[in-house]
Write an enzyme that holds these catalytic residues in place. Structure first.
Site, PDB file in Angstrom:
ATOM      1  N   LYS A 113      -7.380   9.446  23.179  1.00 35.14           N
ATOM      2  CA  LYS A 113      -7.190  10.757  22.557  1.00 35.14           C
ATOM      3  C   LYS A 113      -6.919  11.841  23.604  1.00 35.14           C
ATOM      4  O   LYS A 113      -6.172  12.782  23.341  1.00 35.14           O
ATOM      5  CB  LYS A 113      -8.408  11.111  21.708  1.00 35.14           C
ATOM      6  CG  LYS A 113      -8.612  10.219  20.488  1.00 35.14           C
ATOM      7  CD  LYS A 113      -7.560  10.444  19.409  1.00 35.14           C
ATOM      8  CE  LYS A 113      -6.395   9.515  19.409  1.00 35.14           C
ATOM      9  NZ  LYS A 113      -5.429   9.787  18.329  1.00 35.14           N
ATOM     10  N   LYS A 149       0.830  -1.198   0.000  1.00 39.27           N
ATOM     11  CA  LYS A 149       0.000   0.000   0.000  1.00 39.27           C
ATOM     12  C   LYS A 149       0.868   1.252   0.000  1.00 39.27           C
ATOM     13  O   LYS A 149       0.592   2.220  -0.721  1.00 39.27           O
ATOM     14  CB  LYS A 149      -0.924  -0.010   1.219  1.00 39.27           C
ATOM     15  CG  LYS A 149      -2.034   1.025   1.169  1.00 39.27           C
ATOM     16  CD  LYS A 149      -3.002   0.825   2.324  1.00 39.27           C
ATOM     17  CE  LYS A 149      -4.141   1.834   2.250  1.00 39.27           C
ATOM     18  NZ  LYS A 149      -5.105   1.651   3.373  1.00 39.27           N
ATOM     19  N   ASN A 159       0.326  10.728  13.800  1.00 36.92           N
ATOM     20  CA  ASN A 159      -0.994  10.858  13.191  1.00 36.92           C
ATOM     21  C   ASN A 159      -1.820   9.573  13.255  1.00 36.92           C
ATOM     22  O   ASN A 159      -3.037   9.629  13.373  1.00 36.92           O
ATOM     23  CB  ASN A 159      -0.809  11.290  11.723  1.00 36.92           C
ATOM     24  CG  ASN A 159      -2.066  11.145  10.900  1.00 36.92           C
ATOM     25  OD1 ASN A 159      -3.022  11.895  11.055  1.00 36.92           O
ATOM     26  ND2 ASN A 159      -2.082  10.147  10.015  1.00 36.92           N
ATOM     27  N   TYR A 180     -11.469   4.879  23.145  1.00 31.18           N
ATOM     28  CA  TYR A 180     -10.883   5.760  22.131  1.00 31.18           C
ATOM     29  C   TYR A 180     -10.750   7.174  22.669  1.00 31.18           C
ATOM     30  O   TYR A 180      -9.707   7.832  22.506  1.00 31.18           O
ATOM     31  CB  TYR A 180     -11.749   5.749  20.869  1.00 31.18           C
ATOM     32  CG  TYR A 180     -11.270   6.691  19.786  1.00 31.18           C
ATOM     33  CD1 TYR A 180     -10.063   6.455  19.126  1.00 31.18           C
ATOM     34  CD2 TYR A 180     -12.014   7.813  19.428  1.00 31.18           C
ATOM     35  CE1 TYR A 180      -9.611   7.318  18.136  1.00 31.18           C
ATOM     36  CE2 TYR A 180     -11.579   8.671  18.433  1.00 31.18           C
ATOM     37  CZ  TYR A 180     -10.375   8.428  17.789  1.00 31.18           C
ATOM     38  OH  TYR A 180      -9.926   9.289  16.824  1.00 31.18           O
TER      39      TYR A 180
END
Length: 326
Positions: free
Chosen positions: A205, A64, A116, A201
């Site tokens: 974060k 990829k 990222n 999640y």
């Protein structure tokens, strides 16, 4: 009402101050972008390659990554930049040191590390290679280790670079403002993850913000900027494993990945961001959060600063679970 006021400017952002159209040339700059074969990372790689930077595509899927490199070079054959793939799987801490060693054997500088990459909807049972809860393991422990191993080259680059230009950019999310538990990453959540992957999640974060603040304390005195940002509510592959109803509800508020890349451009290259801003939180598409949650600010501050010291606690947990992979 306070939560609504916090998320409103993130759902409906102001115009981006820095985009591909007005980004200055970045010839000679070396950047690493994790998660750069799709979504925001791919758009950021496209922009920075076009601007003449050397961009390291840090990803786990080689085929990829090679397709991405071929596409970007074909689309812009006259770029003076470079695109380089190095394998990195943030769900397996064993891959991080080899990645860093390969990078250091090829480069003598690192201008910006973009932490990222992230995972979102994986259930707690889908553990990392080291048995960690997938969000805390992939989104927090892995970029922590990556940043620590790259800290020496960031510091050495800062010594010979213009002030405030060497940076570590951590990616957070709007969910921090409405879904993260009280104080973001309390010790109980680290040891016993919530059964709801969405809450985990949000914890991870918030953790990215906490780790950005800790890195700012460590690296700021050496001239390295460390901040976090929410790139925006974007239609990216991070939603591939999310419940379809959640995606459907979010669709009216989605922006394009290239819009989110503008937030990272601001965080990475804006002259308005300085070392003194270390640990601050940016929102789409390039401004500071106007009203961060007070409980999260309290959790970030050390005990001796009148806070709870939870950011330091997360850092110590990351250090403990990654220590053998140094």
């Amino acid at each position: 009402m306070s939560t609504f006021k916090r998320i409103w400017p993130q759902l409906f952002p102001a115009q981006a101050p820095l985009t591909a159209s007005n980004l200055p040339p970045q010839t000679g700059k070396v950047v690493i972008i994790t998660g750069s074969t799709s979504g925001i990372g791919l758009e950021l790689a496209r922009i920075l390659y076009h601007a003449g930077a050397t961009v390291y595509i840090a990803a786990r899927n080689q085929s990829k990554a090679e397709t991405v490199i071929q596409t970007l070079t074909t689309d812009n054959p006259h770029s003076t930049g470079r695109l380089v793939f190095l394998p990195l799987d943030l769900s397996d801490l064993r891959t991080i040191k080899p990645f860093v060693e390969s990078f250091l054997s090829a480069e003598s500088r690192l201008d910006i590390l973009f932490n990222n990459a992230a995972v979102a909807s994986r259930p707690p049972s889908q553990r990392t290679a080291q048995g960690l809860e997938p969000k805390l393991g992939t989104n927090c422990a892995a970029p922590y280790l990556l940043t620590q191993l790259l800290s020496p080259i960031l510091v050495s680059t800062a010594k010979t670079s213009p002030p405030n230009t060497i940076r570590v950019i951590w990616s957070s999310s709007m969910v921090v403002d409405f879904l993260a538990p009280d104080h973001g990453v309390p010790p109980s959540v680290i040891e016993t993850p919530n059964p709801d992957p969405n809450v985990n999640y949000a914890v991870s974060k918030a953790g990215n913000w906490f780790l950005a603040s800790r890195a700012a304390k460590q690296l700021g005195p050496h001239g390295v900027v460390s901040i976090t940002q929410n790139p925006g509510n974007l239609n990216t592959p991070i939603y591939d494993e999310a419940a379809r109803w959640m995606v459907w509800l979010s669709t009216p508020f989605f922006y394009k990945p290239v819009d989110g890349a503008s937030t990272l451009l601001w965080a990475g290259f804006s002259s308005d961001v300085t070392v003194e801003d270390g640990g601050r939180y940016g929102i789409p598409f390039g401004r500071w959060h106007p009203d961060p949650r007070p409980d999260l600010l309290e959790a970030i501050r050390d005990v001796e600063e009148g806070g709870l010291g939870y950011a330091r606690g997360l850092e110590e947990w990351c250090e403990r679970v990654t220590g053998e992979f140094r």
